[in-house]
Enzyme design. Structure first.
Site, mmCIF file in Angstrom:
data_model
loop_
_atom_site.group_PDB
_atom_site.id
_atom_site.type_symbol
_atom_site.label_atom_id
_atom_site.label_comp_id
_atom_site.label_asym_id
_atom_site.label_seq_id
_atom_site.Cartn_x
_atom_site.Cartn_y
_atom_site.Cartn_z
ATOM 1 N N GLY A 1 -4.103 18.561 -19.622
ATOM 2 C CA GLY A 1 -2.825 19.030 -19.115
ATOM 3 C C GLY A 1 -2.738 18.935 -17.602
ATOM 4 O O GLY A 1 -3.224 17.991 -16.970
ATOM 5 N N GLY A 2 -2.131 19.964 -16.991
ATOM 6 C CA GLY A 2 -1.969 19.987 -15.542
ATOM 7 C C GLY A 2 -3.286 19.987 -14.803
ATOM 8 O O GLY A 2 -3.377 19.515 -13.664
ATOM 9 N N GLY B 1 -1.425 -14.649 0.828
ATOM 10 C CA GLY B 1 -1.286 -13.228 1.118
ATOM 11 C C GLY B 1 -2.582 -12.465 0.977
ATOM 12 O O GLY B 1 -2.776 -11.430 1.627
ATOM 13 N N ALA B 2 -3.482 -12.965 0.135
ATOM 14 C CA ALA B 2 -4.767 -12.288 -0.043
ATOM 15 C C ALA B 2 -5.595 -12.337 1.243
ATOM 16 O O ALA B 2 -6.352 -11.411 1.533
ATOM 17 C CB ALA B 2 -5.547 -12.926 -1.192
#
Length: 519
Positions: free
Chosen positions: A143-144, A401-402
């Protein structure tokens, strides 16, 4: 001396394959050093244990869920106790360790329990980038509660007993009609290889705490005193003290290069043919101090390697392409993995050493639909934002771009070197020929086409790529050629030189931990 009740609880935990809370503390902290905080009382008889102790002589703050008492659940009181511990850790500039083994929020307290967890998560968020945070999953974290590891810098999971998920198998089946097991939805192996939420996956609790202690030895030495004081908004009188602390830290880390830190045999590991694969980890081991490299997120996004280690006695972060996986090309997961690690290093002033050998970003519809632009931007942002020392070595190739993303000079890297024969270009020769001669190739048969590309590619490398590298030096994109055997020595020299330059954080910007990435 343990009571009979404590012994019975220990045996019950052992039958589940788990350790008792006192055994966990004993494995993590130096003998007799742990002290409880708040209303813990006897640490074995509270659902939440908070306190501090030393690991190899270095002070660490810890909170732990004691699943043998009320399932280790958290109510408002327990949540505020954890929050106060994190605040104390930030105040004193010490790492925080959380041991997760809990049923989650205490159902009987309703909204008060949720409020308690909310205050814990707020404290973790505020501590991000100020003090290192480590989570250990040795039970259920659901859960949280699962967002606490999500906010942490590093998460360790123990196989077969550690599970982390927002919604468990029962909820998934009831709401989605999909049957799944604990391992599939939140097991250590799943988070190691697929989600990337687990930075380390250990075979049992004993190995888990041993690995945590090794990591803490690095983290305890790299807290940036300047950012600590800034986060506390202490007055100007402390500036002189801050300067002295930083000087003392630099002097203690510094290890003068003896002038003969040569590394032999690297060219035997790295083939000159850019299409042949090799294990980048072997290169890293040669460059780093012996047995100092600790790889992080080893099973996730294997086409990029991240980790901590030492070069010439100085703690550094390593980011490197891995040609053994997808030829070292960057994909969505690799970009996220690299970005989060670079931002962590930037937050704590750890130098980043980048070893680039990549053909570019991985092409494909799946990558584009998966958010390659969004995730790739995170890696660019991380390198551009980091104001720590940054050094880059291009081993064979860095395309498109790499090249920019992997610690290029344009992103503020202090020094960029290239091994002899390395190539930097918009794209590889074969792809470039296919675009530059598109009309001619369209009129050829397949065999003729392949021969044409092969011949023109060789010519492209000899003329265009050679001229491109000359331009790289002329315009300051590359600082120089670097012989492979000189790599370690040059890095040591640069770490000593640039380490003397006190880089200042960006004025007016809130200091952020690595987990906070641009949307």
């Amino acid at each position: 001396m343990k009571t009979i009740n404590t012994i019975n609880i220990c045996e019950k935990q052992h039958r589940k394959g788990k350790l008792h809370i006192e055994e966990k503390i004993g494995l993590l902290f130096d003998k007799g050093s742990f002290r409880t905080l708040g209303e813990n009382g006897a640490c074995g008889f509270e659902s939440i244990v908070t306190g501090y102790g030393t690991v190899e002589g270095r002070k660490i703050y810890m909170y732990a869920h004691n699943s043998s008492i009320r399932g280790g659940t958290v109510g408002l009181k327990e949540g505020r106790r954890i929050r106060n511990l994190i605040v104390q850790a930030v105040k004193h500039g010490r790492p925080v360790v959380g041991i997760q083994d809990s049923g989650g929020a205490r159902i009987q307290e309703g909204i008060l329990a949720l409020t308690g967890y909310g205050e814990v998560l707020k404290a973790h968020a505020m501590a991000a980038g100020v003090v290192p945070q480590v989570m250990i999953i040795t039970g259920t974290c659901a859960g949280g509660a699962a967002y606490a590891p999500g906010l942490a810098d590093f998460t360790f999971m123990a196989k077969d007993i550690g599970y982390m998920f927002v919604t468990g198998p029962g909820v998934v089946e009831k709401s989605c009609g999909q049957k799944c097991t604990l391992e599939e939805v939140g097991g250590a192996q799943m988070h190691r290889e697929h989600s990337g939420a687990a930075h380390f996956c250990c075979k049992n609790e004993t190995e888990c705490y041993a690995q945590v202690k090794r990591l803490l030895l690095y983290l305890s030495d790299v807290i940036d005193a300047g950012k600590l004081w800034k986060s506390l908004q202490i007055g100007n009188w402390v500036q002189k003290l801050k300067h002295n602390l930083m000087e003392k830290k630099a002097d203690s880390e510094k290890k003068e290069c003896c002038g003969n830190d040569m590394v032999s045999g690297l060219m035997k590991i790295v083939p000159s043919n850019g299409r042949k694969i090799y294990d980048m980890c072997k290169v890293i081991e040669r460059i780093m101090d012996k047995d100092s490299f600790l790889e992080i997120r080893k099973g996730f996004a294997r086409n990029i390697v991240t980790g901590l280690g030492k070069i010439g006695g100085r703690t550094v972060g390593i980011v490197a392409n891995q040609p053994m996986e997808a030829a070292g090309a960057l994909d969505c997961d690799a970009a996220v993995k690299g970005a989060s690690f670079v931002r962590f290093c930037g937050a704590y002033g750890i130098p980043v050493v980048t070893l680039a050998d990549t053909p570019g970003f991985l092409p494909g519809v799946r990558q584009e639909q998966g958010g390659m632009i969004r995730h790739g931007a995170k890696l660019l942002f991380a390198y551009g934002e980091a104001d720590t020392v940054k050094l880059t070595v291009i081993l064979r190739k860095a395309y498109g771009g790499a090249y920019i993303c992997m610690g290029s000079k344009a992103l503020g890297t202090d020094a960029v070197y290239a091994w002899p024969g390395a190539e930097i270009a918009v794209m590889g020769a074969e792809c470039a020929i296919s675009i530059l001669h598109k009309r001619e190739l369209a009129q050829m048969g397949e065999t003729e086409k392949q021969e044409f590309i092969k011949g023109r590619a060789a010519e492209y490398r000899e003329t265009f790529l050679k001229r491109s590298m000359e331009n790289a030096f002329a315009y300051g994109c590359i600082d120089g050629w670097l012989e492979p055997e000189d790599t370690r020595r040059q890095l040591i020299n640069d770490l000593n030189y640039y380490g003397k330059k006190r880089k200042r954080g960006k004025k007016g910007k809130k200091e952020r931990g690595y987990g906070l990435v641009p949307l």
